[in-house]
Design an enzyme around this catalytic site. Structure first.
Site, PDB file in Angstrom:
ATOM      1  N   TYR A  23       0.849  -1.195   0.000  1.00 12.14           N
ATOM      2  CA  TYR A  23       0.000   0.000   0.000  1.00 12.14           C
ATOM      3  C   TYR A  23       0.880   1.238   0.000  1.00 12.14           C
ATOM      4  O   TYR A  23       1.776   1.350   0.825  1.00 12.14           O
ATOM      5  CB  TYR A  23      -0.921   0.027   1.234  1.00 12.14           C
ATOM      6  CG  TYR A  23      -2.374  -0.005   0.829  1.00 12.14           C
ATOM      7  CD1 TYR A  23      -2.944   1.080   0.156  1.00 12.14           C
ATOM      8  CD2 TYR A  23      -3.164  -1.125   1.052  1.00 12.14           C
ATOM      9  CE1 TYR A  23      -4.258   1.044  -0.265  1.00 12.14           C
ATOM     10  CE2 TYR A  23      -4.483  -1.170   0.633  1.00 12.14           C
ATOM     11  CZ  TYR A  23      -5.031  -0.077  -0.028  1.00 12.14           C
ATOM     12  OH  TYR A  23      -6.319  -0.112  -0.455  1.00 12.14           O
TER      13      TYR A  23
ATOM     14  N   GLU B 101      -0.366   4.792  -0.665  1.00  7.95           N
ATOM     15  CA  GLU B 101      -1.100   6.047  -0.877  1.00  7.95           C
ATOM     16  C   GLU B 101      -0.175   7.234  -0.715  1.00  7.95           C
ATOM     17  O   GLU B 101       0.622   7.283   0.230  1.00  7.95           O
ATOM     18  CB  GLU B 101      -2.263   6.157   0.114  1.00  7.95           C
ATOM     19  CG  GLU B 101      -3.444   5.294  -0.287  1.00  7.95           C
ATOM     20  CD  GLU B 101      -4.605   5.413   0.681  1.00  7.95           C
ATOM     21  OE1 GLU B 101      -4.490   6.118   1.696  1.00  7.95           O
ATOM     22  OE2 GLU B 101      -5.644   4.774   0.402  1.00  7.95           O
TER      23      GLU B 101
ATOM     24  N   ASP C  16      -5.639  13.670 -25.543  1.00  4.86           N
ATOM     25  CA  ASP C  16      -5.785  12.282 -25.105  1.00  4.86           C
ATOM     26  C   ASP C  16      -5.176  11.415 -26.205  1.00  4.86           C
ATOM     27  O   ASP C  16      -5.788  11.184 -27.243  1.00  4.86           O
ATOM     28  CB  ASP C  16      -7.269  11.964 -24.900  1.00  4.86           C
ATOM     29  CG  ASP C  16      -7.496  10.528 -24.459  1.00  4.86           C
ATOM     30  OD1 ASP C  16      -6.539   9.729 -24.488  1.00  4.86           O
ATOM     31  OD2 ASP C  16      -8.652  10.201 -24.089  1.00  4.86           O
TER      32      ASP C  16
ATOM     33  N   THR D  14      -3.276   5.991 -22.225  1.00  2.24           N
ATOM     34  CA  THR D  14      -3.252   4.640 -21.677  1.00  2.24           C
ATOM     35  C   THR D  14      -1.856   4.097 -21.959  1.00  2.24           C
ATOM     36  O   THR D  14      -1.136   4.605 -22.831  1.00  2.24           O
ATOM     37  CB  THR D  14      -4.272   3.725 -22.382  1.00  2.24           C
ATOM     38  OG1 THR D  14      -4.023   3.766 -23.797  1.00  2.24           O
ATOM     39  CG2 THR D  14      -5.700   4.177 -22.115  1.00  2.24           C
TER      40      THR D  14
ATOM     41  N   LYS E 106      -2.115   0.327 -25.177  1.00  5.81           N
ATOM     42  CA  LYS E 106      -2.490   0.244 -26.592  1.00  5.81           C
ATOM     43  C   LYS E 106      -1.214   0.210 -27.440  1.00  5.81           C
ATOM     44  O   LYS E 106      -0.431  -0.716 -27.269  1.00  5.81           O
ATOM     45  CB  LYS E 106      -3.446   1.385 -26.921  1.00  5.81           C
ATOM     46  CG  LYS E 106      -4.760   1.243 -26.111  1.00  5.81           C
ATOM     47  CD  LYS E 106      -5.777   2.325 -26.384  1.00  5.81           C
ATOM     48  CE  LYS E 106      -6.998   2.130 -25.480  1.00  5.81           C
ATOM     49  NZ  LYS E 106      -7.972   3.234 -25.632  1.00  5.81           N
TER      50      LYS E 106
ATOM     51  N   ARG F 220      -2.051  -2.726 -18.631  1.00  5.78           N
ATOM     52  CA  ARG F 220      -3.267  -1.910 -18.616  1.00  5.78           C
ATOM     53  C   ARG F 220      -3.090  -0.812 -17.579  1.00  5.78           C
ATOM     54  O   ARG F 220      -2.787  -1.088 -16.419  1.00  5.78           O
ATOM     55  CB  ARG F 220      -4.494  -2.738 -18.224  1.00  5.78           C
ATOM     56  CG  ARG F 220      -4.721  -3.943 -19.083  1.00  5.78           C
ATOM     57  CD  ARG F 220      -6.162  -4.374 -19.026  1.00  5.78           C
ATOM     58  NE  ARG F 220      -6.922  -3.526 -19.895  1.00  5.78           N
ATOM     59  CZ  ARG F 220      -6.957  -3.648 -21.228  1.00  5.78           C
ATOM     60  NH1 ARG F 220      -6.285  -4.607 -21.826  1.00  5.78           N
ATOM     61  NH2 ARG F 220      -7.677  -2.830 -21.949  1.00  5.78           N
TER      62      ARG F 220
END
Ligand SMILES: *Cc1c(COP(=O)(O)O)cnc(C)c1O
Length: 414
Positions: free
Chosen positions: A51, A53, A197, A223, A226, A232
């Site tokens: 974790y 954060e 984008d 992203t 692609k 991903r």
């Protein structure tokens, strides 16, 4: 995957089945690719246990000194790859990255300008069912009915009329170069933030085969899965003046803990994309798309804009009296994956539109060249023409399998 086989034979078998489907088929979905095994190894690592954060040097949990090293490396590689002033590598995927941009750059109800979905835009660029269309007041620009290209004079006209706070350039189904500088000058005229984008074309930009908007635009999202061929996920790049707002909206604004295993895999993909061989990949991807589009046009298909500058094309099947769904189903039967697609000014519904979208990134990753791209266009034509002839489809299926087998997904590294 010895442990998985023992613990969960059902999921193990499903993954084996999907591996075979991918190996024996031809992947023409423009947004898909085969990520490297190095990327997958990073994703399958103990980093998933952590974790973290917060950001490098400012975490809300202990024990993050190693994670900090990883995230800092991912950021510095992304900066080098795209020439960005600031990079946030934590966005979980493209849509949440875009949500962060809206939250950082505009207020709910503000006017935003984006490319219409059925003209090649993305759901998150203002479609009424998406958070973007629900929370912001969108105006959409379209492509020209005759040329199917974005007409910058028309974009300017809409911008001057609507005075948007932010202008989005980017697409999911458009095959021509974007004039980033023209968008920027229109945005400057109306005082709008510029948001690019580049989800689809990031790999082609990283491979220096297409113009890079990062130095021109205020904020750029992409992203990583692609054409960039990573895990991903997504990243946000921005000018230093937006750094604080972007970081604050990603965390704590939208997300909790970052997916450290995926972010490590993003770092691996940036390293791979920095290599000279990735430039060859980007150039070959475009050459293959152009070869495929050329052959389809030779065979009487209408390709929107009559060709492509990038990795994708949209085929207008009205030229063959067929629909997108009929073609998609016929192609699926022969082991060719593609996505049905609306075309600009489509009179048919999204579930059975007038077109299909095809792309070359995955075939190119398998090592295919223009000769194979032309052959694949031939197989597509044969399958579509024979969509009602099961016997013929069967024989095309074996040709597809044969071609696929010659180009293993992971070559001799499997
Ligand atoms: C794919 C895509 C996205 C969304 O990415 P997800 O990871 O599927 O959420 C956003 N914008 C554009 C232009 C895309 O093509």
């Amino acid at each position: 995957m010895q442990h998985l086989r023992e613990t969960d034979p059902e999921i193990f078998a499903i993954i084996a089945k999907e591996t075979l489907r991918q190996e024996e088929g031809l992947e023409l979905i423009a947004s898909e690719n085969y990520t490297s095994q190095a990327v997958m190894e990073a994703m399958g690592s103990v980093l998933t246990n952590k974790y973290s954060e917060g950001y490098v040097g400012k975490r809300y949990y202990g024990g993050n000194e190693v994670i900090d090293e990883m995230e800092a490396l991912a950021i510095s590689r992304a900066k080098e790859l795209f020439g960005a002033e600031h990079v946030n590598v934590q966005p979980l995927s493209g849509s949440p990255a875009n949500l962060a941009v809206y939250m950082a750059a505009v207020k709910p109800g503000d006017k935003v300008l984006g490319l219409k979905l059925d003209h090649g835009g993305h759901l998150s660029h203002g479609h009424p069912v998406n958070f973007s269309g629900l929370n912001y007041s969108f105006s959409q620009y379209e492509v020209d009915e005759k040329t199917q290209r974005i007409d910058m004079d028309k974009v300017r006209e809409v911008a001057l009329r609507e005075r948007p706070k932010m202008i989005i350039a980017g697409f999911s189904a458009y095959s021509r170069d974007i004039d980033w500088k023209a968008f920027k000058s229109i945005a400057d005229e109306v005082g709008a933030v510029t948001f690019a984008d580049i989800a689809h074309i990031a790999g082609l930009i990283a491979g220096k085969a297409l113009e890079n908007p990062v130095s021109i635009f205020d904020i750029v999202t992409t992203t990583t899965h692609k054409t960039l061929r990573g895990p991903r996920g997504a990243i946000i790049m921005c000018k230093a003046q937006f750094q604080k707002d972007i970081d604050r909206t990603v965390f704590p604004g939208i997300q909790g803990g970052p997916h450290d295993h995926v972010n490590a895999a993003k770092a691996v993909c940036f390293l791979e994309a920095l290599r000279p061989s990735f430039r060859d990949y980007a150039r070959q991807t475009i050459k293959n798309a152009q070869a495929m589009a050329g052959e389809l046009m030779n065979r009487g298909y209408k390709i929107l804009t009559d060709g492509t500058d990038n990795h994708l094309m949209v085929v207008d099947l009205r030229s063959k009296d067929l629909t997108g769904k009929v073609a998609e189903v016929a192609l699926e039967k022969v082991g060719i994956s593609c996505s049905r697609s609306t075309i600009p000014f489509d009179t048919r519904k999204a579930m059975d539109p007038s077109g299909i979208r095809l792309g070359s990134p995955a075939l190119t990753s398998r090592g295919m060249g223009t000769g194979e791209a032309v052959a694949v266009a031939g197989l597509i034509d044969e399958a579509v023409k024979n969509h009602a002839n099961e016997a013929k489809l069967q024989s095309i299926r074996s040709q597809v399998r044969e071609l696929a087998k010659k180009f293993p997904m992971y070559g001799d590294k499997a």
